[in-house]
Design a protein around this motif. Structure first.
Motif, short mmCIF file in Angstrom:
data_model
loop_
_atom_site.label_atom_id
_atom_site.label_comp_id
_atom_site.label_asym_id
_atom_site.label_seq_id
_atom_site.Cartn_x
_atom_site.Cartn_y
_atom_site.Cartn_z
N LYS A 1 -11.71 31.24 -49.51
CA LYS A 1 -12.38 32.45 -49.04
C LYS A 1 -13.79 32.15 -48.56
O LYS A 1 -14.27 32.73 -47.57
N LEU A 2 -14.49 31.24 -49.24
CA LEU A 2 -15.84 30.85 -48.83
C LEU A 2 -15.80 30.16 -47.47
O LEU A 2 -16.62 30.44 -46.59
N THR A 3 -14.84 29.27 -47.28
CA THR A 3 -14.71 28.56 -45.99
C THR A 3 -14.46 29.53 -44.84
O THR A 3 -15.08 29.44 -43.78
N ILE A 4 -13.56 30.48 -45.06
CA ILE A 4 -13.23 31.47 -44.04
C ILE A 4 -14.44 32.35 -43.74
O ILE A 4 -14.75 32.67 -42.59
N CYS A 5 -15.15 32.74 -44.81
CA CYS A 5 -16.33 33.58 -44.65
C CYS A 5 -17.41 32.87 -43.83
O CYS A 5 -17.97 33.43 -42.89
N LEU A 6 -17.67 31.60 -44.17
CA LEU A 6 -18.72 30.84 -43.49
C LEU A 6 -18.36 30.50 -42.04
O LEU A 6 -19.25 30.21 -41.23
N ALA A 7 -17.08 30.55 -41.71
CA ALA A 7 -16.65 30.27 -40.33
C ALA A 7 -17.27 31.26 -39.34
O ALA A 7 -17.36 30.99 -38.14
#
Length: 268
Positions: A255-261
């Motif tokens: 979720k963090l990776t997707i958010c930071l994208a």
């Protein structure tokens, strides 16, 4: 000496100033509210009920603080906290307006009465034209006043300092200390210098609006709607890459990776 001009230090000092003002104003309100709640008890029971209420308020503030820090990380609840603080502002405004319409001597007499009751003194309920309450009924009323004031205080402090955890902890510890030790003096100070109440109102209003603003932009980021928002909003309202980083902090793992994208499509 470069640290004295750093933006981080300025941000911390600003948060600390807001927290101190919030604690000062709300501590005085708490003293008067609890004192009046104990008015229907005989003098010998007033101090006991208020001390039990104070102990409960300390526990409540600690619990509220722990829960609020966690809840404000949930998508959208920062907005809800800001809206609740707007209600606190409205309540403060009404109290200040009511105080302004009172005769100064009459208002001072009412304050002295509430503070005398808070110390277990003052006239009996019959002398004030009140029906006596049982200890349990009066204690429930005191606890309700403490719950309301504790939640108001924790929300305001968390909103003012949620970016600086140590200031938030300091503010909550200070609020407990003021409530138990200096609330009477603060209430007298606020009664004498009403402008302090108005300054506190402006600060709480600013914190409420800031919470709603931050909550909305955090919701945009964590709902993965930065592209749609930036495409439809005026340029000065665009969500920035820095805001994406800040808003994504509560997320973990994928979720963090997707958010930071979303940083790639946010304004630099």
């Amino acid at each position: 000496m470069e640290f004295l001009s750093s933006p981080e230090l300025a941000s911390q000092l600003s948060a600390l100033g807001k927290v101190l003002a919030i604690d000062l104003v709300l501590a005085g309100d708490n003293a008067v509210a609890v004192g009046l709640a104990a008015a229907a008890l005989p003098q010998e029971l007033r101090r006991k009920a208020i001390l039990i209420g104070l102990a409960a308020a300390v526990v409540l503030r600690i619990v509220f603080a722990l829960v609020t820090v966690q809840l404000l990380a949930i998508v959208g609840l920062l907005i809800a906290g800001g809206v609740l603080l707007l209600w606190v502002c409205w309540k403060m405004w009404r109290e200040l307006q009511e105080a302004a319409t009172h005769d100064q001597a009459e208002a001072q007499a009412e304050l002295e009465l509430a503070l005398a009751i808070e110390h277990g003194k003052g006239p009996s309920p019959e002398e004030m034209g009140l029906k006596r309450k049982s200890f349990g009924a009066a204690l429930v009323q005191i606890l309700i006043a403490d719950v309301t004031m504790s939640l108001d205080n924790v929300l305001a402090v968390a909103g003012a300092a949620h970016d600086h955890p140590w200031i938030m902890v300091f503010g909550l510890v200070l609020s407990i200390g003021l409530m138990g030790v200096a609330a009477t003096y603060i209430a007298k100070l606020l009664g004498r210098y009403r402008w302090i109440g108005y300054v506190g109102l402006v600060i709480v209003l600013y914190v409420a609006i800031h919470m709603i603003w931050d909550g909305y932009r955090s919701t945009v980021v964590r709902a993965l709607a930065v592209e749609q928002h930036n495409a439809s909003a005026p340029a000065f309202l665009d969500v920035t890459a820095e805001e994406v980083t800040k808003s994504c902090r509560p997320e973990k793992g994928e979720k963090l990776t997707i958010c930071l994208a979303q940083q790639a499509i946010a304004e630099p």
